[in-house]
Enzyme design. Structure first.
Site, mmCIF file in Angstrom:
data_model
loop_
_atom_site.group_PDB
_atom_site.id
_atom_site.type_symbol
_atom_site.label_atom_id
_atom_site.label_comp_id
_atom_site.label_asym_id
_atom_site.label_seq_id
_atom_site.Cartn_x
_atom_site.Cartn_y
_atom_site.Cartn_z
ATOM 1 N N HIS A 54 2.226 1.996 -3.120
ATOM 2 C CA HIS A 54 1.314 2.933 -3.767
ATOM 3 C C HIS A 54 1.831 4.363 -3.740
ATOM 4 C CE1 HIS A 54 -2.429 0.089 -3.240
ATOM 5 N NE2 HIS A 54 -1.435 -0.449 -3.923
ATOM 6 N N ASP A 87 0.867 -1.183 0.000
ATOM 7 C CA ASP A 87 0.000 0.000 0.000
ATOM 8 C C ASP A 87 0.902 1.231 0.000
ATOM 9 O OD1 ASP A 87 -2.251 1.886 0.656
ATOM 10 O OD2 ASP A 87 -3.337 0.013 0.938
#
Length: 374
Positions: free
Chosen positions: A223, A200
């Site tokens: 991310h 993430d």
């Protein structure tokens, strides 16, 4: 601070076993109670070995403001993810002042939980954050490694004056919700010289974060570095005075991102600098997304109330994995303002990449490629 006269408490003396099988949480708690009660600076020693530790909370207020965890070994979470999975957190520090963590490895053993979540069975617990500091001041974390966290790796919540440096985060690129470092409701936080590989956001920045400095970070997979998501709540604290500089993004889903829900909110983002970044095949190198609406629930057809202003992108170079390398998708009711692009050069397949600007206004300085659409 370190003090030659500091009291030292070795967890082995409180019954901890370095065998990776015996739950040593009570021993760690015992060492903490003594260190917290000490009138002088105190050190908690964790020697080499693997220490199984269940959910544990270290609470203040303490008699001194200089407790140091000196970790030479590894703290291991229970292998059965259900033990921690419903608790939400594994290792918690709350209402402490002057605590430092030096060295050590935290092994969250999250792989089985990721597999459960990725299987789509739907009966998996949400998981536990590996390390949480909450409502605390003057925190120092150095040389710590976090491996295979069930959920977020390190969370800084409602804290003041925090230094994080030389941290290593490692999790699979497909591990869900394993943010490397998450900061929210905190001020004067500094994150330096860290390597974050996760599934993430490498670093995520939540509501109420002010005076945040991030520098010298290697991010990927992951991310990217994200402000948000913001605007989930109607009344929400803003984010301001954030500097992100000298970051390399390698194969990440995003580079530098600001995202907000497409729904009413009192939130804002202002006075942000993204500087000296290198993109290596990042999918969305520069992104503002104000139409975030997971599963299209609770926000379709609405406009984000989060006001984004005075955001600078300076000296950002490298390669994009998608054609649109600069994407400003701002709110129709609250357009982005004061956006500044300076010395930006992003390419896609050896060609100049493209830019997309919706409801965004600002200026450019120096050479900017893709050509500015502000």
């Amino acid at each position: 601070m370190r003090n030659a006269a500091a009291a030292t408490f070795n967890v082995l003396n409180f019954g901890a076993k370095a065998d990776g099988r015996t739950d040593s949480a009570k021993a760690f708690t015992g060492a903490w109670v003594h260190a917290c009660a000490s009138a002088q600076p105190a050190s908690i020693m964790v020697p080499p070995g693997r220490f199984l530790v269940g959910s544990i909370t270290f609470s203040g207020q303490c008699a001194n403001k200089a407790i140091s965890f000196e970790i030479q070994g590894t703290l291991v979470a229970p292998s059965d993810y259900n033990i921690l999975g419903k608790k939400g957190n594994w290792i918690v520090f709350e209402h402490v002042d002057g605590v430092s963590i030096r060295g050590g490895l935290l092994d969250g053993q999250g792989t089985a939980l990721w597999n459960c979540k990725n299987s789509g069975k739907g009966s998996c617990p949400s998981g536990a954050t590996t390390l949480l500091f909450s409502n605390s001041n003057n925190i120092f974390i150095s040389g710590l490694s976090s491996l295979n966290s069930q959920l977020f790796n390190i969370v800084i919540n409602e804290c003041q004056n925090v230094m994080v440096q030389g941290v290593s985060v490692t999790a699979a690129g497909n591990s869900p919700n394993t943010d490397g470092i998450h900061v929210q409701g905190s001020s004067h936080v500094t994150i330096l010289s860290s390597k974050i590989r996760t599934g993430d956001d490498c670093i995520s920045i939540g509501p109420g974060t002010t005076n945040l400095w991030i520098e010298n970070i290697a991010c990927g997979p992951g991310h990217g570095i994200s402000i948000g998501s913001l605007g989930k709540e109607l009344k929400e604290a803003g984010v301001q005075n954030v500097t992100v500089k000298t970051v390399t993004f390698t194969g990440t889903q995003n580079g530098v991102r600001i995202k907000s829900w497409g729904r009413p909110s009192t939130g804002f983002v202002r006075d942000v600098i993204f500087q000296d970044a290198i993109m290596v095949n990042a999918q969305n190198p520069i992104l503002i997304d104000q139409n975030y609406c997971p599963d299209n629930e609770g926000c379709p057809g609405q406009a984000s109330g989060v006001k984004i202003s005075d955001v600078t992108y300076k000296n950002i170079h490298g390669t994009s994995a998608t054609e649109v390398a600069v994407n400003f998708d701002c709110s129709p009711k609250n357009p982005c303002s004061g956006i500044k692009l300076e010395d930006v050069k992003l390419t896609y397949k050896n060609q100049v990449a493209q830019a997309s600007c919706v409801h965004a206004a600002g200026t450019t300085l120096g050479s900017v490629q893709p050509e500015n659409c502000l």
